[in-house]
Write a protein that holds these residues in place. Structure first.
Motif, PDB file in Angstrom:
ATOM      1  N   ALA A 172      82.706  11.334 129.177  1.00  0.00           N
ATOM      2  CA  ALA A 172      81.871  12.707 128.922  1.00  0.00           C
ATOM      3  C   ALA A 172      81.047  13.122 130.011  1.00  0.00           C
ATOM      4  N   TYR A 176      81.484  16.884 131.505  1.00  0.00           N
ATOM      5  CA  TYR A 176      80.355  17.776 131.540  1.00  0.00           C
ATOM      6  C   TYR A 176      79.811  18.305 132.865  1.00  0.00           C
ATOM      7  N   ARG A 192      78.048   5.725 137.753  1.00  0.00           N
ATOM      8  CA  ARG A 192      76.728   5.981 136.901  1.00  0.00           C
ATOM      9  C   ARG A 192      77.427   6.149 135.684  1.00  0.00           C
ATOM     10  N   GLU A 195      78.367   2.584 134.379  1.00  0.00           N
ATOM     11  CA  GLU A 195      77.300   1.985 134.082  1.00  0.00           C
ATOM     12  C   GLU A 195      76.341   2.407 132.735  1.00  0.00           C
ATOM     13  N   ALA A 196      76.445   3.775 132.560  1.00  0.00           N
ATOM     14  CA  ALA A 196      75.550   4.261 131.488  1.00  0.00           C
ATOM     15  C   ALA A 196      76.255   4.018 129.924  1.00  0.00           C
ATOM     16  N   ALA A 199      75.901   0.121 129.546  1.00  0.00           N
ATOM     17  CA  ALA A 199      74.403  -0.302 129.148  1.00  0.00           C
ATOM     18  C   ALA A 199      74.418   0.073 127.738  1.00  0.00           C
ATOM     19  N   ALA A 200      74.828   1.329 127.143  1.00  0.00           N
ATOM     20  CA  ALA A 200      74.567   1.616 126.124  1.00  0.00           C
ATOM     21  C   ALA A 200      75.469   0.849 124.883  1.00  0.00           C
ATOM     22  N   ALA A 203      73.556  -2.357 124.412  1.00  0.00           N
ATOM     23  CA  ALA A 203      72.367  -2.075 123.520  1.00  0.00           C
ATOM     24  C   ALA A 203      72.657  -1.933 122.141  1.00  0.00           C
ATOM     25  N   VAL A 205      74.588   0.753 120.679  1.00  0.00           N
ATOM     26  CA  VAL A 205      74.616   2.018 120.449  1.00  0.00           C
ATOM     27  C   VAL A 205      75.959   2.338 119.808  1.00  0.00           C
ATOM     28  N   TYR A 206      77.017   1.956 120.248  1.00  0.00           N
ATOM     29  CA  TYR A 206      78.277   2.117 119.856  1.00  0.00           C
ATOM     30  C   TYR A 206      78.790   1.211 118.507  1.00  0.00           C
TER      31      TYR A 206
ATOM     32  N   VAL B 141      67.753  22.070 131.178  1.00  0.00           N
ATOM     33  CA  VAL B 141      67.507  20.642 131.494  1.00  0.00           C
ATOM     34  C   VAL B 141      66.110  20.705 132.230  1.00  0.00           C
ATOM     35  N   GLU B 165      69.008  14.137 135.119  1.00  0.00           N
ATOM     36  CA  GLU B 165      70.294  13.210 134.846  1.00  0.00           C
ATOM     37  C   GLU B 165      70.256  12.610 133.376  1.00  0.00           C
ATOM     38  N   ARG B 168      70.715  15.525 131.095  1.00  0.00           N
ATOM     39  CA  ARG B 168      72.223  15.835 130.800  1.00  0.00           C
ATOM     40  C   ARG B 168      73.004  14.784 130.027  1.00  0.00           C
ATOM     41  N   SER B 171      73.367  15.680 126.402  1.00  0.00           N
ATOM     42  CA  SER B 171      74.316  16.917 125.923  1.00  0.00           C
ATOM     43  C   SER B 171      75.709  16.414 126.605  1.00  0.00           C
ATOM     44  N   ALA B 172      76.064  15.535 127.226  1.00  0.00           N
ATOM     45  CA  ALA B 172      77.454  15.368 127.856  1.00  0.00           C
ATOM     46  C   ALA B 172      78.261  14.934 126.729  1.00  0.00           C
ATOM     47  N   PRO B 173      78.089  13.930 126.051  1.00  0.00           N
ATOM     48  CA  PRO B 173      78.908  13.485 124.823  1.00  0.00           C
ATOM     49  C   PRO B 173      79.234  14.533 123.780  1.00  0.00           C
ATOM     50  N   TYR B 176      81.631  17.130 125.169  1.00  0.00           N
ATOM     51  CA  TYR B 176      82.721  16.502 125.386  1.00  0.00           C
ATOM     52  C   TYR B 176      83.607  16.457 124.131  1.00  0.00           C
ATOM     53  N   ARG B 192      73.354   9.391 118.097  1.00  0.00           N
ATOM     54  CA  ARG B 192      74.221   8.363 119.246  1.00  0.00           C
ATOM     55  C   ARG B 192      73.835   8.750 120.664  1.00  0.00           C
ATOM     56  N   GLU B 195      70.502   8.208 121.623  1.00  0.00           N
ATOM     57  CA  GLU B 195      70.240   6.533 121.831  1.00  0.00           C
ATOM     58  C   GLU B 195      70.872   6.166 123.275  1.00  0.00           C
ATOM     59  N   ALA B 196      71.981   6.529 123.277  1.00  0.00           N
ATOM     60  CA  ALA B 196      72.927   6.038 124.549  1.00  0.00           C
ATOM     61  C   ALA B 196      72.122   6.541 125.966  1.00  0.00           C
ATOM     62  N   ALA B 199      69.210   4.059 126.289  1.00  0.00           N
ATOM     63  CA  ALA B 199      69.319   2.909 126.633  1.00  0.00           C
ATOM     64  C   ALA B 199      69.886   2.738 128.006  1.00  0.00           C
ATOM     65  N   ALA B 200      70.539   3.628 128.419  1.00  0.00           N
ATOM     66  CA  ALA B 200      70.897   3.503 129.771  1.00  0.00           C
ATOM     67  C   ALA B 200      69.898   3.939 130.608  1.00  0.00           C
ATOM     68  N   ALA B 203      67.946   0.703 131.323  1.00  0.00           N
ATOM     69  CA  ALA B 203      68.709  -0.098 132.082  1.00  0.00           C
ATOM     70  C   ALA B 203      68.636   0.174 133.400  1.00  0.00           C
ATOM     71  N   VAL B 205      70.080   2.912 134.929  1.00  0.00           N
ATOM     72  CA  VAL B 205      71.184   3.647 135.468  1.00  0.00           C
ATOM     73  C   VAL B 205      70.869   4.940 136.044  1.00  0.00           C
ATOM     74  N   TYR B 206      69.768   5.574 135.783  1.00  0.00           N
ATOM     75  CA  TYR B 206      69.647   6.883 136.260  1.00  0.00           C
ATOM     76  C   TYR B 206      68.294   6.981 137.370  1.00  0.00           C
TER      77      TYR B 206
END
Lengths: 207, 207
Positions: A172, A176, A192, A195-196, A199-200, A203, A205-206, B141, B165, B168, B171-173, B176, B192, B195-196, B199-200, B203, B205-206
């Protein structure tokens, strides 16, 4: 000499001989169609032009693929079949990074990136192309989902994690970025994305 | 009676009076352009047709917007200006859920979803539309990034988190899903996505 002039005028689409003339014609036509889509987009794709550029008889192309949407559908089927099998690295993050790098490398490639943009754009207005595109992603997601299922079995992820949704989460942010920004699809973006998603997923999330 | 017939033939684009006739003409033209894009896509957008449907003089539309890409650029500027300001809920997850629900609701709306699809598709082939679209997302953003910066100050997220980031990633999922599947953009998908991203971000990630 075109394939048609070679005598390949009565091929039944159901009797593909891998490596045979029918398969060579298909490969030439799909390669040409992909080039044309990447260069000029879906709106300018023309069966007669593809036949000429692929050095294949026009009537062969019309008989076999019928319409531009039919040709793009077969191209996407072929792309799904030709795509690389998933990588098994032994860890969730390793597998997702391999998946992200495969997607990123594809979208960052000038021809492939332009081809995907063209097909995604066409899918917004052409229902048959949308269906073919959705099917392409279902096949690719299903190919990589087992790496998430293995991570659940190894205890890396919670029970009940939706493996398909984790794989989609890797793609995604890369799509995007391709479609909504002019930021480069560099390796860091792929890492990234992996990793995202990991991590999700960890946690929960899915689930 | 068209706005042009009303005497609005010498308006300077630099002298917009909010609520004045120039502003009313712009609102009517942009609303019509958005409808036309959602219904028929970018390729069929036509300035004369927009003028007729908006009941505005054709020469006003040509003088003010010049080209289809110029009209779409102004539509995207207006959409960015008219978009809702960010919500402040006091928590990162609350803010990201509000952002996700705003994006999801927009894309799930039949007119708005079709409009975004049309503009994203056009941006794959038209450089000026791509530039306008990228700018639209930069503005949106940037509007929401402070909720991530506040979460860093509250200690909810690691120092050095890239706020843009994270926004973004929400929005990405959703984009997508809109562009690569026929799965519905339901509320669960928005939750979701939020939450994703949270969570990232937690952790690291960004960073």
């Amino acid at each position: 000499m075109s394939a048609e002039e070679n005598g390949d005028t009565c091929g039944d689409p159901g009797t593909l001989r891998p490596g045979g003339r029918t398969a060579r014609v298909r490969a030439a036509v799909l390669r040409t169609a992909g080039d044309a889509l990447a260069e000029d987009g879906f709106a300018r794709l023309d069966l007669a032009d593809v036949a000429r550029r692929a050095d294949v008889g026009k009537s062969t192309v019309y008989r076999r693929w019928g319409t531009v949407a039919g040709l793009v559908a077969d191209l996407l089927t072929d792309m799904a079949e030709q795509s690389l099998p998933r990588t098994e690295t032994g860890s969730l993050l390793g597998d997702l990074r391999a998946n992200a790098e495969l997607v990123r490398g594809t979208l960052a490639d000038p021809r492939q990136g332009a081809l995907f943009k063209a097909v995604i754009a066409a899918a917004t207005t052409d229902a048959r192309t949308a269906e073919s595109l959705h099917r392409f992603y279902e096949i690719r997601v299903a190919e990589w989902a087992p790496c998430v299922e293995q991570a659940v079995r190894r205890g890396e992820l919670p029970e009940g994690t939706d493996a398909h949704e984790v794989i989609r989460a890797v793609s995604a942010p890369l799509y995007y970025r391709l479609l909504t920004s002019d930021a480069p699809l560099d390796r860091a973006a792929g890492i990234r994305a992996a990793e995202a998603a990991a991590a999700a997923a960890r946690a929960g999330v899915y689930t």
